[in-house]
Every structure is written in structure tokens, then in C-alpha cells.
Enzyme design. Structure first.
Site, PDB file in Angstrom:
ATOM      1  N   CYS A 156      -1.999  -4.748  -3.852  1.00 48.07           N
ATOM      2  CA  CYS A 156      -0.632  -4.255  -3.738  1.00 48.07           C
ATOM      3  C   CYS A 156       0.066  -4.824  -2.504  1.00 48.07           C
ATOM      4  CB  CYS A 156      -0.602  -2.723  -3.747  1.00 48.07           C
ATOM      5  SG  CYS A 156       1.036  -2.063  -4.157  1.00 48.07           S
ATOM      6  N   ASP A 170      -1.713   5.623   0.215  1.00 49.83           N
ATOM      7  CA  ASP A 170      -0.599   6.569   0.032  1.00 49.83           C
ATOM      8  C   ASP A 170      -0.985   7.970   0.461  1.00 49.83           C
ATOM      9  OD1 ASP A 170      -0.374   4.305  -2.080  1.00 49.83           O
ATOM     10  OD2 ASP A 170       1.657   5.080  -1.813  1.00 49.83           O
TER      11      ASP A 170
HETATM   12  P1  RI2 Z   1       2.228   0.867   3.408  1.00 48.67           P
HETATM   13  C1  RI2 Z   1       2.195   1.529  -1.856  1.00 48.67           C
HETATM   14  O1  RI2 Z   1       2.630   2.374  -2.883  1.00 48.67           O
HETATM   15  C2  RI2 Z   1       0.856   0.879  -2.145  1.00 48.67           C
HETATM   16  O2  RI2 Z   1      -0.014   1.709  -2.860  1.00 48.67           O
HETATM   17  C3  RI2 Z   1       0.400   0.608  -0.732  1.00 48.67           C
HETATM   18  O3  RI2 Z   1      -0.985   0.330  -0.635  1.00 48.67           O
HETATM   19  C4  RI2 Z   1       0.787   1.906  -0.060  1.00 48.67           C
HETATM   20  O4  RI2 Z   1       2.054   2.235  -0.636  1.00 48.67           O
HETATM   21  C5  RI2 Z   1       0.860   1.881   1.424  1.00 48.67           C
HETATM   22  O5  RI2 Z   1       1.830   0.972   1.873  1.00 48.67           O
HETATM   23  P2  RI2 Z   1       3.955   2.055  -3.775  1.00 48.67           P
HETATM   24  O6  RI2 Z   1       5.117   2.735  -3.087  1.00 48.67           O
HETATM   25  O7  RI2 Z   1       2.743   2.209   3.834  1.00 48.67           O
HETATM   26  O8  RI2 Z   1       4.138   0.571  -3.907  1.00 48.67           O
HETATM   27  O9  RI2 Z   1       1.004   0.468   4.173  1.00 48.67           O
HETATM   28  O10 RI2 Z   1       3.669   2.712  -5.096  1.00 48.67           O
HETATM   29  O11 RI2 Z   1       3.312  -0.192   3.453  1.00 48.67           O
END
Ligand code: RI2
Length: 316
Positions: free
Chosen positions: A129, A198
Site C-alpha cells: 500500500c 491503520d
Molecule cells: P500512513 C492506509 O489506509 C494504508 O493501509 C496504510 O498502510 C495506512 O493507511 C497507514 O498509512 P488507506 O487510507 O498513516 O489507504 O502511514 O485505506 O500514511
């Protein structure tokens, strides 16, 4: 409700603003704007407006605990039931939101600094991701002169892995974009699997983008170290009193086109967005307070939230 707040909430819901950290910062900023622009004339109506806005914001995405934690931070510090006048309360809410945003920025820098020390020149790193916190570690190590090679899982269905690949390549890091199911194929060559999160539970389980648990299992089998990058506001307070983390399921059209949907007839398309990696598959969690084993999550949670764990949510 404040129109700027509603626009930010909408962007969180549609994932125009995404990534647990960015969501948290956007929520704090939305409350700051609401407080700043409020035309309430009494303390009670002002507090009512902030609480309604908070409740609305936390309903936008269910899994990333960064969202309610950011709102808690602002409300716990900004609204003091002993205070009954509107202006000091408005200023306190704005100050608390600004403090959260500034702390979040500092946390990323420290996570980058701490995590980078565990990387060595020549390391190969798998990512999933798009996580600012994970990227910060890799960038920091690269800026320290370490020669790294990254394998970024593309992360179906929304392909956020492409963002990670692009950002790191722009830093001058060697990057390979791979399909998610190639993670095990490449695992034997990896030194680290680095991921963001998350939500982290009291028993040290890591909730992250779908596919993370599969990659962590493959890493565990191949004896590849798994590093989770997490600001402390990613720790989930209610898991300490037995609450489960709700896994968001998003619409089918993120997975297949309408034509393909029709062609599939009665087949149901499932699109859970997150999965849960048990603590046994995780070596370390890198936070702005230092590097901890996942088993220390309970203690960190009690230190972070203390007596407030069993209290009512501040927006109720
Ligand atoms: P940072 C994202 O969720 C991903 O799962 C990623 O690993 C997590 O948030 C943490 O991201 P989504 O909003 O806070 O894309 O480290 O569903 O940037």
C-alpha cells in the site's frame, strides 16, 4: 454543519484523502476550521457544534483509529467542562488541533530516524500500500547513504502501491513494482517487510491494508523481519476493553467494472479493505516514542489513554 468540514469529511469517505496519518491530520484541521468559523453565540451551542462535527467525522471511515484518536485529542484538550465561556474554548480547540497536526509531523520525522537505523546498505525491502510512516523510514535510510532496493506490492484494488513506488523512485531509490501475489515469490530475497498501519490492538495485532497479513505470513515463513511504522495515535484504545476493530468493506466497483459485474451474474463481489496480522509475525513497531515489540502495545495503550479508556467518547 460547517461546509469546509463537510467537504473534508466527504474527501475522507471517498478516499480522496487517504492514509491513516493524513486522515487524522485532515480531521484535526476540519475541527480547527469549524471552531474558527463557528458563528455560535453561546458556549453550549459552540460545544454542541464541535461535538456534532466530531461525530460526523469519525463516522467517515470505520477502521483507521487515527481518525477518532485525532478527534479525541482535540476534544479532550479543547473542551473543558469547567470552562463556560465561548472564546477561550474556541481558542483551546484551535490550539489543540494545531498541536495535533504539529505533533503528527514531528512523529513522522522521529519514526524515520529510528526505523532507518535498522536498515543496512544492500537491504531489499518489501512494501504494501502507501504509508507515509513506512516511506519515511526508507527515505531516511536512503538519505543516510544506504543503498536500498524496494519491492512495492501494487495493492489491489486501488493500486496505492504505485504511489509508494513513484515517491521512492523520485528519491533516487531503486524500486520494483510487483503484483500482490508475487510477494512470496520475491520474499526469499527480502531483508525486511516494512508496513504502515491503520490500527494496532492491545494484543499487538496490526490492522493494515488487505494483503498485509498474507505478506507477513510469507515473511515469517522466510525469516524476513517485519517492521511496522506507526505514530502512537494508531494504537486502538477500545481494544483494551475488548472491542473488536471493524473491518471496512468498500463497494464492488473498486474491484470490477460494471460490465464485468453484469457478466458475473449472481456472484457476489467482496471487498474488505483491511486485514489483521497477528503479533507473532511482527518483529518491531517503530513509534515516535521509540521501537517496541508488538507485545508492549498493551502497556503503551494504558500509558497513552490511562483512565480515559472506559470513559464516554468526548463527542457523545
Ligand atoms: P500512513 C492506509 O489506509 C494504508 O493501509 C496504510 O498502510 C495506512 O493507511 C497507514 O498509512 P488507506 O487510507 O498513516 O489507504 O502511514 O485505506 O500514511
Amino acid at each position: 454543519m460547517n461546509e469546509h468540514l463537510m467537504a473534508i469529511a466527504q474527501d475522507i469517505s471517498t478516499m480522496k484523502i487517504r492514509g491513516a496519518g493524513r486522515i487524522a491530520v485532515a480531521a484535526a484541521d476540519a475541527l480547527r476550521i469549524t471552531a474558527l468559523e463557528s458563528s455560535a453565540t453561546t458556549y453550549d451551542s459552540f460545544v454542541g457544534e464541535i461535538k456534532t462535527a466530531s461525530k460526523y467525522l469519525v463516522g467517515m471511515r470505520p477502521t483507521a483509529v487515527s481518525l477518532p484518536n485525532a478527534v479525541r485529542y482535540v476534544l479532550w484538550r479543547g473542551i473543558n467542562e469547567d470552562m463556560t465561556s465561548i472564546e477561550p474554548t474556541r481558542l483551546a480547540v484551535i490550539a489543540a488541533a494545531e498541536e495535533f497536526i504539529s505533533n503528527a509531523k514531528d512523529a513522522l520525522r522521529l519514526i524515520g530516524d529510528f526505523g532507518a537505523k535498522r536498515l543496512l546498505s544492500g537491504d531489499k525491502i518489501l512494501t504494501v500500500c502507501n504509508s507515509n510512516a513506512a516511506i519515511e523510514i526508507i527515505k531516511h535510510a536512503h538519505r543516510d547513504g544506504k543503498d536500498l532496493e524496494v519491492f512495492a506490492m501494487e495493492t489491489r484494488p486501488r493500486y496505492q502501491g504505485r504511489i509508494t513506488a513513484k515517491v521512492l523512485a523520485e528519491e533516487g531509490i531503486k524500486v520494483n513494482l510487483i503484483i500482490d501475489s508475487a510477494a512470496r515469490y520475491f520474499m526469499r530475497d527480502m531483508d525486511h517487510f516494512i508496513t504502515g498501519t491503520d490500527a494496532i490492538t492491545a494484543n499487538g495485532a496490526v490492522v493494515n491494508k488487505i494483503g498485509t497479513a498474507m505478506a507477513a505470513l510469507a515473511a515469517h515463513e522466510a525469516r524476513v523481519r517485519v517492521m511496522v511504522a506507526a505514530e502512537t495515535y494508531k494504537f486502538h484504545p477500545e481494544t483494551i476493553i475488548g472491542e473488536l476493530v471493524e473491518i471496512e468493506e468498500r463497494p464492488y466497483d473498486e474491484v470490477v467494472s460494471d460490465d464485468a459485474r453484469e457478466d458475473l451474474g449472481p456472484v457476489s463481489i467482496r471487498n474488505p479493505v483491511f486485514d489483521i496480522t497477528p503479533s507473532e509475525y511482527i518483529d518491531v513497531i517503530v513509534t515516535e516514542r521509540g521501537i517496541i515489540p508488538p507485545q508492549a502495545s498493551f502497556f503503551l495503550l494504558t500509558e497513552l489513554f490511562g483512565w480515559r479508556l472506559t470513559g464516554r467518547d468526548p463527542w457523545e
